[in-house]
Design a protein around this motif. Structure first.
Motif, short mmCIF file in Angstrom:
data_model
loop_
_atom_site.label_atom_id
_atom_site.label_comp_id
_atom_site.label_asym_id
_atom_site.label_seq_id
_atom_site.Cartn_x
_atom_site.Cartn_y
_atom_site.Cartn_z
N ILE A 95 -13.28 30.18 37.06
CA ILE A 95 -11.98 30.07 36.40
C ILE A 95 -12.11 29.63 34.94
CG2 ILE A 95 -10.65 29.72 38.50
CD1 ILE A 95 -10.61 26.75 37.91
N GLY A 96 -13.33 29.43 34.49
CA GLY A 96 -13.55 29.10 33.08
C GLY A 96 -13.31 27.67 32.69
N LEU A 97 -13.32 26.77 33.64
CA LEU A 97 -13.12 25.35 33.36
C LEU A 97 -14.31 24.56 33.87
CD1 LEU A 97 -9.38 24.93 34.29
CD2 LEU A 97 -10.35 25.07 32.01
N PRO A 98 -14.80 23.61 33.17
CA PRO A 98 -14.39 23.18 31.85
C PRO A 98 -14.77 24.21 30.79
CG PRO A 98 -16.30 21.92 32.54
CD PRO A 98 -15.89 22.78 33.69
N ARG A 99 -14.09 24.14 29.67
CA ARG A 99 -14.28 25.07 28.56
C ARG A 99 -14.45 24.26 27.28
NH1 ARG A 99 -9.65 29.35 27.45
NH2 ARG A 99 -10.04 29.50 29.66
N ARG A 100 -15.30 24.76 26.40
CA ARG A 100 -15.46 24.09 25.11
C ARG A 100 -15.58 25.15 24.01
NH1 ARG A 100 -19.41 19.27 23.15
NH2 ARG A 100 -18.62 19.22 21.02
N ARG A 101 -14.79 24.97 22.97
CA ARG A 101 -14.85 25.82 21.77
C ARG A 101 -15.42 25.00 20.63
NH1 ARG A 101 -11.78 30.60 21.09
NH2 ARG A 101 -11.54 30.23 18.86
N ILE A 102 -16.44 25.55 20.00
CA ILE A 102 -17.07 24.87 18.87
C ILE A 102 -16.98 25.81 17.67
CG2 ILE A 102 -19.21 23.89 17.96
CD1 ILE A 102 -20.05 23.40 20.89
N PRO A 103 -16.22 25.44 16.65
CA PRO A 103 -16.17 26.27 15.45
C PRO A 103 -17.55 26.31 14.79
CG PRO A 103 -14.44 24.61 15.42
CD PRO A 103 -15.33 24.29 16.56
N LEU A 104 -17.97 27.48 14.34
CA LEU A 104 -19.27 27.59 13.69
C LEU A 104 -19.31 26.80 12.39
CD1 LEU A 104 -20.25 31.31 14.35
CD2 LEU A 104 -21.04 29.25 15.52
N SER A 105 -18.15 26.51 11.83
CA SER A 105 -18.11 25.68 10.62
C SER A 105 -18.55 24.25 10.89
CB SER A 105 -16.70 25.69 10.03
OG SER A 105 -15.77 25.15 10.96
N SER A 106 -18.52 23.81 12.14
CA SER A 106 -18.97 22.45 12.47
C SER A 106 -20.41 22.43 12.99
CB SER A 106 -18.03 21.82 13.51
OG SER A 106 -18.16 22.47 14.74
N VAL A 107 -21.07 23.59 13.03
CA VAL A 107 -22.46 23.67 13.49
C VAL A 107 -23.38 23.62 12.27
CG1 VAL A 107 -24.17 25.09 14.69
CG2 VAL A 107 -21.82 25.00 15.53
N VAL A 108 -24.34 22.70 12.29
CA VAL A 108 -25.30 22.54 11.21
C VAL A 108 -26.53 23.40 11.46
CG1 VAL A 108 -26.77 20.87 10.02
CG2 VAL A 108 -24.48 20.22 10.73
N GLY A 109 -26.93 23.53 12.72
CA GLY A 109 -28.12 24.30 13.06
C GLY A 109 -28.18 24.61 14.54
N ALA A 110 -29.05 25.55 14.88
CA ALA A 110 -29.26 25.94 16.28
C ALA A 110 -30.75 26.06 16.53
CB ALA A 110 -28.56 27.26 16.58
N ASP A 111 -31.21 25.51 17.64
CA ASP A 111 -32.63 25.54 17.98
C ASP A 111 -32.81 26.09 19.39
OD1 ASP A 111 -33.53 24.26 15.56
OD2 ASP A 111 -32.70 22.40 16.39
N PHE A 112 -33.90 26.81 19.58
CA PHE A 112 -34.27 27.33 20.90
C PHE A 112 -34.98 26.24 21.68
CE2 PHE A 112 -37.62 29.35 23.51
CZ PHE A 112 -36.80 30.00 24.41
#
Length: 181
Positions: A95-112
């Motif tokens: 049913i898609g809960l819990p759900r979290r939306r993170i704006p890319l403007s608040s992301v500093v970096g992404a790591d594998f």
């Protein structure tokens, strides 16, 4: 010498989707369904002689425990991740809960992260640890660690995590001045 495609020339899809699944979570869900069935069986066909209050508490307890177990585990049978040009959205369960939306403007970096395990986070599900941040862990394996502008991290187990990291990093890069879009 062969010519290789440069990363600048490679275009990503407008919307990237990924998911991860854990079929083991169905086992506790079946246990929850069994608790619900026991509660219904007690309510319908009880020869309980010690009083109505004890019977009512048993029925309500079995059904409540069953619902908590069943829905608590079914929420983390799988996770779906969507990355578009503006945000990243994580949805858990059917049913898609819990759900979290993170704006890319608040992301500093992404790591594998090549190996994320439930043991690192204290189990499956939506987790928070003061020393590590927040995570959605539905299975062991590869994942993505997002570094957020507020100093927190958010980890997600997802298939094809390396592609997700590349897409997020490319969307975080500022457009070069004078470039034609």
């Amino acid at each position: 010498m062969r010519d290789h495609l440069h990363r600048e020339n490679f275009s990503h899809p407008d919307v990237w989707t990924g998911r991860a699944t854990n079929r083991v979570q169905w086992l506790p869900a079946i246990g929850g369904a069994a608790c619900i069935a026991l509660g219904v069986e007690l309510a319908v066909d009880s020869t309980w002689t010690s009083g109505v209050a004890a019977l009512a508490m048993s029925v309500v307890g079995c059904i409540a425990a069953g619902l908590l177990i069943m829905f608590g585990t079914l929420a983390f049978v799988h996770v779906a991740v969507k990355v578009d040009k503006d945000c990243l959205e994580v949805r858990c369960g059917h049913i898609g809960l819990p759900r979290r939306r993170i704006p890319l403007s608040s992301v500093v970096g992404a790591d594998f992260a090549p190996r994320v395990t439930p043991r690192q986070w204290g189990g499956w599900g939506y987790r928070w640890r003061p020393d590590k941040g927040t995570a959605v862990v539905v299975r062991r394996g590869e994942g993505v660690v997002l570094r957020l502008g507020d100093g927190h991290t958010f980890t997600i187990t997802v298939d094809n995590a390396e592609a997700m990291v590349r897409i997020i990093r490319d969307r975080l890069r500022p457009a070069t001045p004078g470039a034609v879009i």
